[in-house]
Design an enzyme around this catalytic site. Sequence first.
Site, mmCIF file in Angstrom:
data_model
loop_
_atom_site.group_PDB
_atom_site.id
_atom_site.type_symbol
_atom_site.label_atom_id
_atom_site.label_comp_id
_atom_site.label_asym_id
_atom_site.label_seq_id
_atom_site.Cartn_x
_atom_site.Cartn_y
_atom_site.Cartn_z
ATOM 1 N N GLU A 170 49.578 40.508 44.650
ATOM 2 C CA GLU A 170 49.651 41.861 45.190
ATOM 3 C C GLU A 170 48.306 42.048 45.884
ATOM 4 O O GLU A 170 47.290 42.272 45.222
ATOM 5 C CB GLU A 170 49.843 42.904 44.089
ATOM 6 C CG GLU A 170 50.000 44.310 44.652
ATOM 7 C CD GLU A 170 50.131 45.368 43.561
ATOM 8 O OE1 GLU A 170 50.890 46.331 43.772
ATOM 9 O OE2 GLU A 170 49.471 45.238 42.516
ATOM 10 N N ASP A 221 49.037 41.413 39.585
ATOM 11 C CA ASP A 221 48.865 42.824 39.891
ATOM 12 C C ASP A 221 47.459 43.066 40.433
ATOM 13 O O ASP A 221 46.467 42.569 39.875
ATOM 14 C CB ASP A 221 49.096 43.634 38.611
ATOM 15 C CG ASP A 221 48.913 45.115 38.799
ATOM 16 O OD1 ASP A 221 49.720 45.718 39.518
ATOM 17 O OD2 ASP A 221 47.942 45.662 38.239
#
Length: 746
Positions: free
Chosen positions: A421, A385
Site C-alpha cells: 500500500e 499496510d
Amino acid sequence: MRGAVGGAPGTEGQRPLHPAVNGHRGEPGALRPPVWPGSPTPLGARFRVGPDGVAGTNFALWAGGAESVELCLFDAAGTETRLALTELTHEIWHGFVPGVRPGQRYGFRVRGRWDPWTGARWNPAKLLLDPYARAVDGDFVLPPEVYGHVRDWPQQQVADTVRDDRDSAPHVPKGVVVQDDDDWADDRRPKTPWSDSVIYELHVRGFTRLHPEIPEPLRGTYAGLAHPAAIDHLVRLGVTAVELLPVHQFAHEDHLLRRGLRNYWGYNSIGYFAPHAGYSATGTAGQQVGEFKRMVRALHAAGIEVILDVVYNHTAEAGELGPTLSLRGIDNRGYYRLQSDARRYADYTGCGNTLHVVQPHVLRLITDSLRYWVTEMGVDGFRFDLAAALARSMHDVDMLSPFLAVIAQDPVLRRVKLIAEPWDVGNGGYQVGSFPPLWTEWNDRYRDAVRDFWRGALPDVRDLGYRLSGSSDLYAWGGRRPYASINFVTAHDGFTLRDLVSYERKHNEANGEGNRDGTNDNRAWNCGVEGETDDPRINALRRRQLRNLLTTLLVSTGVPMLVAGDEMGRTQGGNNNAYCQDGEVSWVDWSLLEKPGPRGLLELATRLVELRHRHPVLRRRAFFSGRAQGADGLRDLAWFTARGEEMTEQDWYAPTATLGLYLSGRDIPGRDARGAPVTDDSFLILLHSADRPAGCVLPGPPWAASYELVVDTSEEEQAEAPGRVHRGGETVTLPARSVLVLKVAG
C-alpha cells in the site's frame, strides 16, 4: 511530575508451578523450576529438548537498556510464578526452563528507568506480551491497570508521566508456548504467476459468519474459511488468491470499547507471530495455530494462494496515552520512532506510533515474522499496510531503505508475493509507482480514473488510457511489469461496489464519531437517489453500473482485486469506514444469492474471470509497445474513437464518453513453458459512459473483418455469450452506460 500511584508489585498471589508442570524443585520448601542458561536464539518461546535430554522451553527476549527481565508463568487458575532471566547476550535475556511444555501461558516483566522525558517507560507492574509469541490466550479489554501511566490522572497533559504501579497481569492476555511439529510435506503451493492472478480480498470472520452451509460453530473462523462451502464459492468465481484482512493478533482501541464497539478490520496488531485467537473455532491455547495451517492447506488444495494483509507500521499501543502491552514496556526507545521531545511519538500512520524499522532488532522482528508465516504457516505473500512508513529511513521515504534492501536479498521473502500500500500519512508519503522491482502496488490512480469515468467526471481520457493498459507511466521502469499494478475499484476501506452506485455521501453515523471519520472523496454517483430506493428504473441503472465497473476491472491489464461480496452486490448502507462494525453491516450477506439481480452479477463476474484465465492477451506479462507488428500496420494496442478512427493527440485531450481499445493477440511477448510463441484471440473493448445510446463504427481491416460479441453489460442476464457477429466497418449502437467486449472473429 515524576510520581507513581498504587503499590509496588509484590508477591501476593504468586505460587510455585505445580509439579506436573515443572517437575523440579527450586528453593527448599518451594516447587519452583530452575532456569538454565539456555540460548539467545531463536527469540521467543521454543519448546525443545535441552541438556541431558530434558524437555523444556527456551525463552529469549530482546530488551535493550533493561535492567532485568522476569519470565512469568501462569497456571490454569491464573496463579503466577516469576522466574528471573539472568543470562544476557547482546541485549537478549534468555533462559531454558525444564518441564515447561506446549500450552504453557506466559509473559514478561521488564525493569528499567521510568523517565518519559527521555523516552524510558519501563514499568515492571505491567505484564508484557512476548513479541514472538506464537499464540495468544485472552482478549485485550484495556482497563486502567493495563496502562503504564495513570490513565485518568486529572491533568491529562502530564498523565503519561505519572507511573501506574497496579498489576496488569489479571487483565491482559498471555502468550502460549506452541510446539513446532509441522513440516508441510503434504502441502502443494499453487505458485500462481503474478500475471495470472486474480485477488479476492476478504475478512475471515465477515466472509463466513452468515454462510448458511457452514456449520454454526465454524462460522467466523479459520475452520469456516476452510469449509468446502466457502472454498466452493472461491473456486466457482475463479479467483487465484485470497487476501486476508489482518489475522495477526490485534487489540481493540479504548475509544471503541467505551462506545460498545470493537475493531473489526484488525489494523491494530500486537502479536506479529500469533494468528488472531478470536477467529479460532478449536481453542486459544495454541489450537489456533493448527487451525490456521489446516485452512491454508485446504485453500492450497483448491489452487488458491493465501496473502496476508500485515500491519508492521504501528502497534496497538498507540501514542503516549496508550496502553502498555508489549513493546513499550520492553524498550520504548528501541522499538518506536520518537520525536525530539522523546515523550512524543513520531506518527506516520495516524494511529499514534510508528515502528522504528531502521533499528536492526525491529527489522529482525519484522523479517522473522514474515519468514515464519511463509515457512511455518504456509502463506504465499503479503500486502503491507502503509508500506511507505516501513520504507522511511530516519525521516523521509527512501527506496534504498534497510527494510526494502533486506526484503530484496532475503532468500525466502524475495520469492513470495509482495504488495505495497504505497503511501502513509507523513510528508512525502504518497509513493505510488515508486516501489522497486519484486514489489506490486495497490494502484489508487486506477481506482480513481475508473470511478470518475463511469460517473462522468473525467475531463479527458488520458489517465484512463494508462490505467486500462497496465499503467506503464507508473511501472515501466527498472524491469517492472504490468502486473506491478494491483487494479481495484473498491477495497475494504471505502464504499462497497453497490454503495458506490447507491450513495454519494458517507453514512458512518453508526461508528459513533459524528460522521467525521472516513473519506469525503468517494468519487461515487448514486444514480439520482441517495441510498436504497424502490424505483425500478434507478435500480436497473445501478445494476448496469455494477456490471460496467466489474467488466472494466476484469478486462484491464494488471492484476485485478475483487472485494468479498462485491460480486453479489453487498451493501454497507453507505458506511465507507466500517472498521468498527462487527455485524451485518460488514458481514457478507449470502441471502443475496436468492435474488435474480445478485445471481446475475455473480454469473457475469464468473464469466469475466474465466475469460481472463482463458485469454493471455488480457493478462500480459509485458507492457504494450504500441508499435506495428507486421507489414499490415497492426499494433499490439490501439485506441479508437466512436468514429472508428484511431485516436489522435487532440482526441486524448478532449472530453469524451466513448473509448475503444484494441488488444492484439497475434504476437504476445514471452514464450510458453515449451518455448513456443504465445498467441491468442484479439479483442475490441468499447466503453460508453454517456446516458444516451450512441453509434460506434467498428474498426475494419487490418484490425478485423468481423467481431463476435462476448459481453454486453446492458443485458441483465450474462450467463451465456450474446454471440452476435458484426462486420468490421459496421456502425453498431452502444447502449447508454455500457461496455461491449468483442472478440475478433475474422
